[in-house]
Design a protein around this motif. Structure first.
Motif, short mmCIF file in Angstrom:
data_model
loop_
_atom_site.label_atom_id
_atom_site.label_comp_id
_atom_site.label_asym_id
_atom_site.label_seq_id
_atom_site.Cartn_x
_atom_site.Cartn_y
_atom_site.Cartn_z
N LYS A 1 0.83 -1.20 0.00
CA LYS A 1 0.00 0.00 0.00
C LYS A 1 0.86 1.25 0.00
CE LYS A 1 -3.43 2.30 2.76
NZ LYS A 1 -4.37 2.26 3.84
N GLY A 2 0.51 2.20 -0.87
CA GLY A 2 1.27 3.45 -0.90
C GLY A 2 2.38 3.48 -1.93
N ASP A 3 2.73 2.35 -2.51
CA ASP A 3 3.79 2.32 -3.51
C ASP A 3 3.31 2.92 -4.82
OD1 ASP A 3 5.83 -0.71 -3.19
OD2 ASP A 3 5.90 1.24 -2.21
N HIS A 4 4.19 3.68 -5.46
CA HIS A 4 3.89 4.21 -6.80
C HIS A 4 4.43 3.24 -7.83
CE1 HIS A 4 2.68 8.39 -5.69
NE2 HIS A 4 3.24 7.99 -4.57
N VAL A 5 3.57 2.78 -8.73
CA VAL A 5 4.00 1.76 -9.70
C VAL A 5 3.56 2.14 -11.10
CG1 VAL A 5 3.92 -0.14 -8.06
CG2 VAL A 5 1.89 0.42 -9.34
N ILE A 6 4.22 1.53 -12.08
CA ILE A 6 3.82 1.66 -13.47
C ILE A 6 3.09 0.39 -13.85
CG2 ILE A 6 4.62 1.92 -15.84
CD1 ILE A 6 7.07 3.27 -14.86
N GLY A 7 1.86 0.54 -14.37
CA GLY A 7 1.09 -0.62 -14.76
C GLY A 7 0.70 -0.53 -16.21
N ILE A 8 0.35 -1.69 -16.79
CA ILE A 8 -0.09 -1.75 -18.18
C ILE A 8 -1.55 -2.17 -18.17
CG2 ILE A 8 0.35 -2.79 -20.42
CD1 ILE A 8 3.10 -3.57 -19.39
N VAL A 9 -2.41 -1.40 -18.84
CA VAL A 9 -3.84 -1.71 -18.84
C VAL A 9 -4.06 -2.95 -19.69
CG1 VAL A 9 -6.11 -0.86 -19.42
CG2 VAL A 9 -4.40 0.70 -18.54
N THR A 10 -4.66 -3.99 -19.13
CA THR A 10 -4.88 -5.22 -19.88
C THR A 10 -6.33 -5.44 -20.26
OG1 THR A 10 -5.04 -6.42 -17.81
CG2 THR A 10 -2.92 -6.46 -18.90
N ALA A 11 -7.26 -4.83 -19.51
CA ALA A 11 -8.66 -5.08 -19.85
C ALA A 11 -9.50 -3.93 -19.30
CB ALA A 11 -9.13 -6.40 -19.25
N LYS A 12 -10.63 -3.76 -19.96
CA LYS A 12 -11.58 -2.72 -19.54
C LYS A 12 -12.87 -3.45 -19.30
CE LYS A 12 -12.17 1.72 -21.81
NZ LYS A 12 -11.99 2.45 -23.05
#
Lengths: 235, 280
Positions: B118-129
């Motif tokens: 919790k609280g970590d800043h991360v880079i994510g890739i959107v896989t689904a909507k």
């Protein structure tokens, strides 16, 4: 990539009840261990005991199929591939033994509904294969950063026809022995995690083998410590 | 032949006994610790009471000494009144900034796999909507969920422009072992603060978690040196992902290679490479 750690782990293992060494063959073979050598898995290690060599990759904690997920702990899977041929029943039984050892030690409750996969590939088999697999699996789990409550190691010993005890036997010694015993021991108090035996032996001999294996495991753990200290001293 | 062998075994036995006894945490600071080791916490006497003049207040539990409150960080678990080491690495300690407490102990380990915190800043890739949420792959054991309302200025009618395959920089609001992780792209005041969708150009690559922590340390010179080389945009995700964008593709690739290699290079080698690049 991380360097190789070689150790000349030659000891004379003394049994608890005797004052002198059992025979000329009570010594562990030369150890070597290398970590972080594969780029895809989260952790990897290669462990060599004499001419026996095993390469292990660990993936986890990763996604798990809904059919295999356990609600309160991690699902541990072990896959052992032999050097030649397709995996058979012997590999399956070794996989189960390694899996039970790892499960006793890995803190799976910290990662529920995930999977931790350990993939072992036999590079060369010159005796004490299961012990080498256990040692390599432990090093790879440490490399992957999987939380564990202790380290573990594997030690094989054989009993000859005249009662001589040989630790870390070669393939030839295993074939000629009356009984082959493999133990998995933990690092905190050298408690027994797993044992698998083949052959004929008395219960006094079993206790002697276990004591000798516990003495030998000290050297394996000391080798682990030196290897890991060397790895972290580079960074 | 016999005498040295017996001595060796006796020495081994003594060593093993020493190893199994728990050691005090402060004696092992900055040393490599292995899983299974137990560490003793420092105990502290109570401060002198208000009696003054060297008087000690009477206590009902005269035998027990009070313990300091210590925070147990990554790689350590509480085991009775001791700390159990669960990962291999160097033991670190940070003194408390203010107030009481024994500070934080943690194990600095090298890892590739990210576990959401919790609280970590991360880079994510959107896989689904799916419906009102996006599924974002953050490198953990399951994809995180991101609500479409968790962007700055987003309302039910004003939806953010996020497609599958976009890069998102956000932080976790829910991340524990029992629940699916949830992330947002706004801070507690409702402002973006740098979070949101990352631009379409640039390069995303993966490094180990230890390298990210090293690069984000306040006294890290690598980023300052890199900034002097080329003008660049860079985003660090605590899940081991770095996004880099420079003016040309070649510069971007050079920067990506330098950052990946930083893990294994010593300071001198790095300075050599930077000076060579600055000349060309």
């Amino acid at each position: 990539m991380e360097g190789t750690m070689h150790a000349d782990a030659k000891i004379r293992a003394e049994t608890g009840t005797e004052s002198g060494p059992r025979g000329p063959g009570c010594s562990l073979r030369h150890f070597a261990c290398e970590q972080n050598l594969l780029s895809r898995p989260d952790g990897s290690a290669s462990f060599m005991q004499g001419d026996t060599s095993v390469l292990v990759g660990v993936y986890g904690p990763a996604e798990v199929k809904v059919s295999k997920e356990i609600f309160n702990k991690a699902t541990l899977e072990v896959i052992l591939r032999p050097k030649i041929g397709l995996p058979g029943v012997a590999e399956k039984s070794r996989e189960q033994l390694i899996r039970n050892t790892c499960e006793a030690v890995v803190l799976g409750a910290l990662h529920p509904r995930t999977s931790i996969t350990v993939v072992l590939q036999v590079i060369s088999d010159a005796g004490s294969l299961l012990a080498c697999c256990l040692n390599a699996a432990c090093m790879a789990l440490v490399d992957a950063g999987v939380p564990m409550r202790a380290l573990f190691c594997g030690v094989t010993c054989t009993l000859g026809a005249d009662g001589t005890l040989v630790l870390d036997p070669t393939a030839k010694q295993e074939k000629e022995a009356r009984a082959v015993l493999t133990f998995a021991l933990d690092s905190v108090e050298q408690k027994l995690l797993m044992s698998t035996t083949k052959g004929l032996y008395s219960d006094a001999e079993l206790q002697q083998c276990l004591a000798a294996a516990q003495a030998a495991s000290q050297h394996v753990f000391r080798f682990y410590r030196e290897s890991l200290q060397r790895r972290y001293s580079k960074s | 032949m016999l005498a040295p062998a017996m001595a060796e075994v006796v020495a081994v036995a003594a060593e093993s006994l020493a190893g199994s006894r728990a050691r005090a945490a402060r004696t092992v600071l900055n040393q490599v610790v292995l899983p299974g080791e137990e560490l003793l916490l420092p105990e502290q006497e109570d401060a002198e009471g208000p009696g003054g003049g060297g008087e000690r207040p009477l206590r009902l539990n005269a035998g027990a000494r009070s313990r300091v409150r210590v925070v147990c960080g990554p790689g350590l678990r509480r085991c009775g009144d001791r700390l159990l080491v669960t990962k291999c690495g160097r033991l670190r300690h940070k003194e408390p900034g203010s107030g009481s407490g024994g500070g934080v102990y943690w194990v600095d380990s090298q890892q590739k796999r990210y576990v959401p915190v919790k609280g970590d800043h991360v880079i994510g890739i959107v896989t689904a909507k799916s419906g009102d949420i996006f599924k974002v792959d953050v490198g953990g054991s399951e994809p995180a969920s991101l609500s479409y309302l968790a962007f700055e200025g987003a309302t039910k009618r004003n939806r953010p422009n996020v497609q599958v395959g976009d890069l998102i920089y956000g932080q976790f609001v829910v991340a524990n072992k029992d629940m699916e992780p949830e992330m947002v792209c706004i801070d507690s005041c409702g402002r973006a603060n740098g979070m949101g969708v990352i631009g379409h150009d640039g390069l995303l690559f993966k490094v180990t978690l230890g390298l990210i922590r090293k690069l984000l340390a306040p006294d890290c010179e690598i980023i300052q040196e890199v900034g002097k080389l080329y003008p660049l945009e860079i985003v660090f995700g605590m899940n081991g992902r770095i996004w880099v964008k420079a003016k040309t593709i070649q510069q971007t690739l050079i920067l990506a290679n330098i950052l990946e290699a930083c893990e294994h290079m010593t300071t001198d080698q790095r300075k050599q490479i930077f000076s060579r690049l600055a000349e060309s």
